[in-house]
Scaffold this active site. Structure first.
Site, PDB file in Angstrom:
ATOM      1  N   THR A 103      -8.349   6.504  -1.954  1.00 48.84           N
ATOM      2  CA  THR A 103      -9.692   5.947  -2.002  1.00 48.84           C
ATOM      3  C   THR A 103     -10.736   7.049  -1.723  1.00 48.84           C
ATOM      4  OG1 THR A 103      -9.498   4.976   0.753  1.00 48.84           O
ATOM      5  CG2 THR A 103      -9.337   3.339  -1.388  1.00 48.84           C
TER       6      THR A 103
ATOM      7  N   LYS B 257       1.110  14.366   0.900  1.00 48.02           N
ATOM      8  CA  LYS B 257      -0.398  14.837   0.706  1.00 48.02           C
ATOM      9  C   LYS B 257      -0.820  16.083   0.183  1.00 48.02           C
ATOM     10  CE  LYS B 257      -2.096  10.652   3.353  1.00 48.02           C
ATOM     11  NZ  LYS B 257      -3.035  10.034   2.113  1.00 48.02           N
TER      12      LYS B 257
ATOM     13  N   HIS C 292       0.778  -1.107   0.065  1.00 45.51           N
ATOM     14  CA  HIS C 292       0.153   0.084  -0.020  1.00 45.51           C
ATOM     15  C   HIS C 292       0.758   1.230   0.001  1.00 45.51           C
ATOM     16  CE1 HIS C 292      -3.878  -1.911   1.143  1.00 45.51           C
ATOM     17  NE2 HIS C 292      -3.190  -2.844   1.512  1.00 45.51           N
TER      18      HIS C 292
ATOM     19  N   LYS D 275     -14.614   8.151  -3.577  1.00 39.83           N
ATOM     20  CA  LYS D 275     -15.898   8.661  -2.820  1.00 39.83           C
ATOM     21  C   LYS D 275     -16.268  10.060  -3.325  1.00 39.83           C
ATOM     22  CE  LYS D 275     -13.849   6.108   1.184  1.00 39.83           C
ATOM     23  NZ  LYS D 275     -13.000   5.867   2.353  1.00 39.83           N
TER      24      LYS D 275
ATOM     25  N   LYS E 129      -7.962  14.051   4.752  1.00 36.22           N
ATOM     26  CA  LYS E 129      -7.145  12.870   4.745  1.00 36.22           C
ATOM     27  C   LYS E 129      -6.059  12.739   5.901  1.00 36.22           C
ATOM     28  CE  LYS E 129      -6.492  13.785   0.471  1.00 36.22           C
ATOM     29  NZ  LYS E 129      -6.050  12.897  -0.686  1.00 36.22           N
ATOM     30  N   ARG E 130      -5.261  12.079   6.317  1.00 35.42           N
ATOM     31  CA  ARG E 130      -4.261  11.997   7.141  1.00 35.42           C
ATOM     32  C   ARG E 130      -3.292  13.092   6.717  1.00 35.42           C
ATOM     33  NH1 ARG E 130      -3.208   7.869  11.161  1.00 35.42           N
ATOM     34  NH2 ARG E 130      -1.639   9.330  11.881  1.00 35.42           N
TER      35      ARG E 130
HETATM   36  C1  26W Z   1       4.348   0.774   9.868  1.00 43.16           C
HETATM   37  C2  26W Z   1       3.559   2.033   9.829  1.00 43.16           C
HETATM   38  C3  26W Z   1       2.349   2.172   8.801  1.00 43.16           C
HETATM   39  C4  26W Z   1       0.984   1.988   8.943  1.00 43.16           C
HETATM   40  C5  26W Z   1       0.206   1.555   7.885  1.00 43.16           C
HETATM   41  C6  26W Z   1       3.000   2.327   7.557  1.00 43.16           C
HETATM   42  C7  26W Z   1       2.147   2.397   6.462  1.00 43.16           C
HETATM   43  C8  26W Z   1       0.524   2.101   6.736  1.00 43.16           C
HETATM   44  C9  26W Z   1      -0.237   1.957   5.404  1.00 43.16           C
HETATM   45  C10 26W Z   1       0.201   1.322   4.577  1.00 43.16           C
HETATM   46  C11 26W Z   1      -0.410   3.384   4.985  1.00 43.16           C
HETATM   47  C12 26W Z   1      -1.723   3.633   4.440  1.00 43.16           C
HETATM   48  O1  26W Z   1      -2.905   3.688   4.731  1.00 43.16           O
HETATM   49  N1  26W Z   1      -1.587   3.481   2.817  1.00 43.16           N
HETATM   50  C13 26W Z   1      -2.727   4.047   1.984  1.00 43.16           C
HETATM   51  O2  26W Z   1      -3.295   2.626   1.676  1.00 43.16           O
HETATM   52  C14 26W Z   1      -4.683   2.953   0.897  1.00 43.16           C
HETATM   53  C15 26W Z   1      -5.198   1.760   0.497  1.00 43.16           C
HETATM   54  O3  26W Z   1      -4.800   0.921  -0.519  1.00 43.16           O
HETATM   55  C16 26W Z   1      -4.183   3.751  -0.377  1.00 43.16           C
HETATM   56  O4  26W Z   1      -5.267   4.257  -0.871  1.00 43.16           O
HETATM   57  C17 26W Z   1      -3.267   5.159  -0.107  1.00 43.16           C
HETATM   58  O5  26W Z   1      -2.908   5.556  -1.058  1.00 43.16           O
HETATM   59  C18 26W Z   1      -2.116   4.627   0.870  1.00 43.16           C
HETATM   60  O6  26W Z   1      -1.605   5.767   1.180  1.00 43.16           O
END
Ligand code: 26W
Length: 828
Positions: free
Chosen positions: A657, A555, A370, A661, A549-550
Site C-alpha cells: 500500500t 521485501k 493478506h 501512497k 516498510k517492515r
Molecule cells: C501471525 C503473524 C502475522 C501477523 C500479521 C502474520 C501475517 C500478518 C499480516 C498478514 C502481514 C501483513 O501485514 N501483510 C500485508 O498486508 C497488506 C495489506 O493487505 C499488503 O498490502 C501487504 O502486501 C502484505 O504483506
C-alpha cells in the site's frame, strides 16, 4: 457544502461551516479554554503543550460527537445492514490533524491557537502515534475505517486496546533495540470508556453432553470492556465507531489476600487478566503459535460477536435475518475463530440446528487473505485449541466434517498433522474470500487455496487495496493538494479518480512548474529535518530514493543495499563521471525474533556510516536509516520522495500500500511485477514506471536452477564485489565475520533471488539516473503518476467490498437541522 474562508483580517475570527454548525476560531478558542479548565483542571499559564493538545482534541471531539450520534441514530432508524471489521490491528497513527482536516476546522484551529499564543505544528507534533499494528494489514484497517465513514457505510471496527502498541525502535551502535511503546502514558484524547459495554469471556475447562446438548464448563474467565473512538468522515458527513476491547479481571482486587500480606498475590488476578490486552505481538509474517496470541484472538473476536448479536437482538428477534443485518469481515485469519464461535452462539446458546447455524454464520462471514507466506499462515496445535477452547475444537471438527460431506471429492481439510489450519477454516466458514491485489488473488487460486477454489469456484474474489487520500495526500502533502484543488477544485478528496482531470494541464508549464516546486519544497523540508534530527547533511536537489516498510527478506532491503554499495564503489572509482546525486533513505522495523532481518538493519547502518564518511562520494551519495518507522514518519517521507522502492520477489508481496501512497504523491516506482505494482504500472503506463526483474512464474522456475545464486554472482562483478566487501568485514572491521550469515545465505540459498534479480535491478537504477537528469520529463512522469493513481483510493476499495462481498448500502445523515441533538445517548 462549502467551507467559507473569509478574507483574513488580522485577528478576525475564522469561520468554517459544516452542515449547520458554524464554528469560528473564537468558538474554538473558548471551547479549548473550557476543556483546559474544566476537563484538565489547568490554568492557561500553567498548561504544558500536551495539555493544550488534549484540550484542542476534546474541543474537536465535541463536534465529532454530534455527527456520531446523528450517524448512529440514522443507522438504527434505517434498519440498514451494518459492516463489522474484525482486526487484530489498527495502525491509526495520530488523529488530531486528521480530525481537524475532516471537520474543515484547520484554519479555525490555527487561528484559535495563535490567539492563545501557541503554534499548531508544536501541538500536532506532541501527539503520540496509536501504533496498534505492525504494518500493511494494520494500516489498511485504519484507512478502511476512514473510508467506511466517508462513503457513509454504517460500520464498526473491532479490535484490541493494547496497552503497549508496536515497540519503539532505537539504534545502539547500529543494532535495533526494542523499547516498550506506551501511548497510554498520556490521557488518550479521542476514546470514550464504556463501562456499560462489557462481556465475560471464558477459556479452558471441558465439555459435557447433557441430553444430547453439548455444555461447556470453562475454568477461566476474563472480562472484555469496550473503549470507543469515533471515526469521522471527510467533511464530517458521517461517523462510525472503532470499538477496542480491554481485558479486565472478573474478580478484581483480592482484599483477603492483601490483608494476609500477600500483596503480589492480591494483585495477581488483575495482572493476569490484563495480560491479554497488554501488548501487540510484533511479528508480521511469522506466527509464533503462542497460547497468549490465541487467547488474544479469541478474546476480541468473541467479545465482538457478543456485541454484534446483542445489537441485532435489540432490533430483531428472528435470528435468520442476521446475514441481512450484519456483514462480518475477518482481517486475515487472526479472527478466524469467529466461525466456530458464531456457530456456538447460534447452536449451543440459541438452539439453532447445527447445519443451519453453520450456513447462517457463513452468510455473515467473509475473509481477507493478506499473505501467501507459508510461515504466516496460522496453524494452531489441536491440543492447544482443545485445552483453551474445547467446545470450539469440537465444532471445528463438525464444520470440517460437514464440509467433507458436501465435498466428497475433496482433498482438503482444516485439520492436518494435529493442527488446525486457520486459513482453511476461515475459507470454509466464509461466503466470500478475497485477495488484496489482482495477482495475489490469482496466486491464492493456484497455490494455497487451489483445492478449495476447485470446490468453491465462485468464492474467491479480488479487492485490490487502497489508501485514504485525506491522510496520505490532502493532509501529508499540503503543497501538492493546494495545486490540485486550485486546478480542478476540491472534489478529488472524496472522488480521487477526478485526478485524471489534471492531465490536460500537463501541457502548460505553469502547472508542471508548480508541481515541481511542491516536490522541491517538500524535499527541502525533509533535508532540514534530516539535518536537525539525524545530523545528516543531504543535497535537497538529489534523487530521494526511499524504501520504507517492515524489514523482511522478501521485501529485499538487502538487494537495495547491495546496489547502494556497488554504486558507491563505482562513484568512488570514477567521481567525475557525472553521477546523479542520490540520497538512499531506509526505514522499517524488524520483528524482534527475526535474526536475519535484524542483521540487515545492522548492516544498513554500518554501510551508511562508511559511505556517509567518504569525502569523495559525499556529493553524490548519502545513506540514511531513520529509526522508529511509523505512520507519522511515513507522512513526512512520502511527499518528499522521488523514487519508491517496491522491489519484492515477485509473488511474495500480496499487494503493498506504500506503493500507492508514493505514486499518488508523485514518486516514480522502481519495482517488480508483484502485488499491486502490476496494477499501478497498468494505470500509470509502463513508460512511467521502472520495471525490472523476474515475474512470479520466472521466480518459481529460477528457484529450480541449481546454484542459481552462485551463477548470478559469477555473472555480475559488481554483485560479487559488494558481497565480498560485506563478507570481508569492510563495513564491520571490528568483527569481519559479522555478516557471514547474510553473505552465506545469499551465496548458497538466496530463496528470494536477490542475486538473480540484481543485474536487472542495477540496470533499472542506471536508467533512473539518466531519467532524473531530465527534470522536466521526470516531473511530467511524476505528475502522470499522481493523475492516474486515483483508483487506489480506499474509498474505491470499500465500495468494492460493499458491492461484491457485504451487499451493504451507504446512508446519509438526513438534512441540516436534524444533526445536533447532543446529550441523548444514541450509541447502540
Ligand atoms: C501471525 C503473524 C502475522 C501477523 C500479521 C502474520 C501475517 C500478518 C499480516 C498478514 C502481514 C501483513 O501485514 N501483510 C500485508 O498486508 C497488506 C495489506 O493487505 C499488503 O498490502 C501487504 O502486501 C502484505 O504483506
Amino acid at each position: 457544502m462549502t467551507s467559507m474562508t473569509v478574507g483574513r483580517v488580522a485577528n478576525a475570527p475564522v469561520a468554517s461551516a459544516l452542515e449547520g454548525d458554524l464554528v469560528t476560531s473564537a468558538d474554538l478558542r473558548d471551547s479549548i479554554l473550557r476543556h483546559l479548565t474544566y476537563d484538565l483542571g489547568k490554568e492557561p499559564e500553567m498548561a504544558e503543550i500536551h495539555d493544550w493538545r488534549i484540550a484542542l482534541s476534546l474541543a474537536l471531539r465535541e463536534r465529532i460527537v454530534d455527527h456520531w450520534f446523528a450517524s448512529m441514530r440514522t443507522a438504527r432508524h434505517s434498519g440498514a445492514k451494518r459492516v463489522y471489521y474484525l482486526s487484530m490491528e489498527f495502525l491509526i497513527g495520530r488523529l488530531l490533524e486528521d480530525s481537524m482536516v475532516n471537520l474543515g476546522l484547520e484554519e479555525a484551529a490555527d487561528r484559535a491557537l495563535t490567539d492563545l499564543g501557541l503554534n499548531l505544528q508544536d501541538i500536532l507534533a506532541d501527539e503520540p502515534d496509536a501504533a496498534l499494528g505492525n504494518g500493511g494489514l494494520g494500516r489498511l484497517a485504519a484507512c478502511f475505517m476512514e473510508s467506511l465513514a466517508t462513503v457513509g457505510c454504517p460500520a464498526f471496527g473491532y479490535g484490541i486496546r493494547y496497552e503497549h502498541g508496536l515497540f519503539k525502535q532505537r539504534f545502539v551502535q547500529g543494532r535495533q533495540v526494542e523499547e516498550p511503546e506506551d501511548w497510554l502514558q498520556q490521557r488518550p484524547a479521542w476514546e470514550f470508556e464504556r463501562s456499560d459495554i462489557a462481556f465475560k469471556l471464558c477459556f479452558g475447562g471441558e465439555v459435557s453432553e447433557d441430553g444430547g446438548k453439548a455444555v461447556w464448563h470453562p475454568e477461566e474467565a476474563v472480562v472484555a470492556k469496550a473503549y470507543d473512538t469515533p471515526i469521522i468522515s471527510w467533511q464530517g458527513r458521517w461517523a462510525n465507531t472503532l470499538r477496542l476491547w480491554s481485558a479486565r479481571p472478573l474478580h478484581g482486587f483480592d482484599l483477603e489476600r492483601f490483608n494476609r500480606g500477600e500483596f503480589a498475590a492480591a494483585a495477581e488476578p488483575e495482572a493476569l487478566a490484563r495480560t491479554i490486552s497488554r501488548v501487540l505481538y510484533p511479528d508480521d509474517t511469522t506466527e509464533q503459535g503462542k497460547e497468549l496470541r490465541l487467547k488474544q484472538e479469541f478474546f476480541f473476536t468473541a467479545a465482538s460477536l457478543r456485541d454484534i448479536l446483542r445489537r441485532f437482538e435489540a432490533e430483531h428477534d428472528n435470528l435468520r435475518l442476521l446475514p441481512q443485518k450484519a456483514a462480518i469481515q475477518l482481517n486475515d485469519t487472526h479472527p478466524a475463530i469467529a466461525g466456530p464461535e458464531m456457530v456456538r452462539l447460534l447452536h449451543d446458546e440459541r438452539g439453532m440446528e447445527l447445519d443451519e447455524a453453520i450456513v447462517t454464520a457463513r452468510a455473515c462471514l467473509s475473509y481477507t487473505n493478506h499473505t501467501l507466506m507459508p510461515e504466516a499462515l496460522e496453524r494452531w496445535p489441536e491440543h492447544l485449541m482443545h485445552r483453551l477452547l474445547p467446545r470450539h475444537m469440537q465444532l471445528i471438527e463438525r464444520i470440517d466434517a460437514a464440509h467433507a460431506v458436501k465435498q466428497p471429492t475433496r482433498q482438503v481439510s482444516a485439520l492436518e498433522h494435529g493442527e488446525v489450519k486457520m486459513g482453511e477454516l476461515a475459507f470454509m466458514m466464509a461466503h466470500k474470500v478475497n485477495g488484496v491485489s489482482a495477482l495475489h488473488t490469482e496466486l491464492m487460486k493456484s497455490t494455497v487455496f487451489a483445492e478449495l477454489h476447485r470446490l468453491h469456484p465462485d468464492r474467491i474474489v479480488n479487492q485490490t487495496n487502497g489508501v485514504t487520500p485525506r491522510r496520505w495526500v490532502l493532509s501529508a502533502n499540503r503543497r501538492l493538494s493546494a495545486l490540485i484543488t486550485d486546478t480542478i477544485g476540491e472534489g478529488w478528496v472524496d472522488d480521487l479518480e477526478q485526478l485524471e482531470q489534471l492531465e490536460p494541464y500537463f501541457g502548460d508549464a505553469g502547472f508542471l512548474d508548480r508541481y515541481a516546486a511542491a516536490k522541491r519544497e517538500n524535499k527541502a523540508d525533509l533535508s532540514n529535518w534530516l539535518a536537525t534530527e539525524m545530523d545528516l547533511k543531504v543535497d535537497p536537489t538529489a534523487l530521494f530514493d526511499v524504501q520504507i516498510k517492515r524489514i523482511h527478506e522478501y521485501k529485499r532491503q538487502h538487494m537495495n543495499l547491495l546496489e547502494t554499495i556497488a554504486l558507491w564503489k563505482e562513484i568512488a572509482a570514477n567521481p567525475d563521471a557525472g553521477w546523479t546525486p542520490r540520497v538512499k533513505i531506509f526505514a522499517g522495523k524488524a520483528a524482534p525474533g527475526y535474526v536475519f532481518a535484524k542483521e540487515i538493519v545492522h548492516l544498513i547502518n554500518e554501510v551508511a556510516a562508511v559511505i556517509n564518511a567518504d569525502p569523495v562520494t559525499a556529493p553524490y551519495l548519502k545513506v540514511a536509516f531513520l529509526p522508529n518507522y511509523n505512520v507519522t514518519l511515513a507522512e513526512r517521507l512520502i511527499p518528499a520522495a522521488d523514487l519508491s522502492e517496491q522491489i519484492s520477489t515477485a509473488g511474495k508481496e500480496a499487494s503493498g500500500t506504500g506503493n500507492m501512497k508514493f505514486a499518488l504523491n508523485g514518486a516514480l516506482t522502481v519495482g517488480t511485477l508483484d502485488g499491486a505494482n502490476v496494477e499501478i504500472r497498468e494505470r500509470v503506463g509502463e513508460e512511467n514506471f521502472f520495471l525490472f526483474g523476474m515475474t512470479a512464474d520466472e521466480v518459481i522456475a529460477r528457484r529450480e536452477v541449481p546454484g542459481h545464486a552462485a551463477q548470478a554472482i559469477e555473472a555480475d562483478a559488481r554483485l560479487a564485489g559488494a558481497l565480498a566487501d560485506i563478507g570481508e568485514g569492510r563495513f564491520s572491521p571490528d568483527d569481519p565475520g559479522r555478516y557471514h550469515g547474510v553473505t552465506g545465505n545469499l551465496s548458497h540459498h538466496d530463496y528470494f533471488l536477490v542475486c538473480s534479480d540484481f543485474t536487472a535491478y542495477w540496470e533499472a537504477q542506471r536508467r533512473i539516473d539518466a531519467a532524473f537528469a531530465d527534470q522536466n520529463a521526470w516531473m511530467r512522469m511524476a505528475a502522470i503518476n499522481t493523475a492516474r493513481s486515483g483508483w487506489f483510493s480506499s474509498d474505491r476499495a470499500i465500495r468494492g467490498y460493499m458491492a461484491d462481498i457485504w451487499n451493504a448500502e451507504a446512508l446519509e445523515v438526513p438534512g441540516p437541522g436534524d444533526v445536533l441533538h447532543s446529550g441523548r445517548q444514541a450509541l447502540g
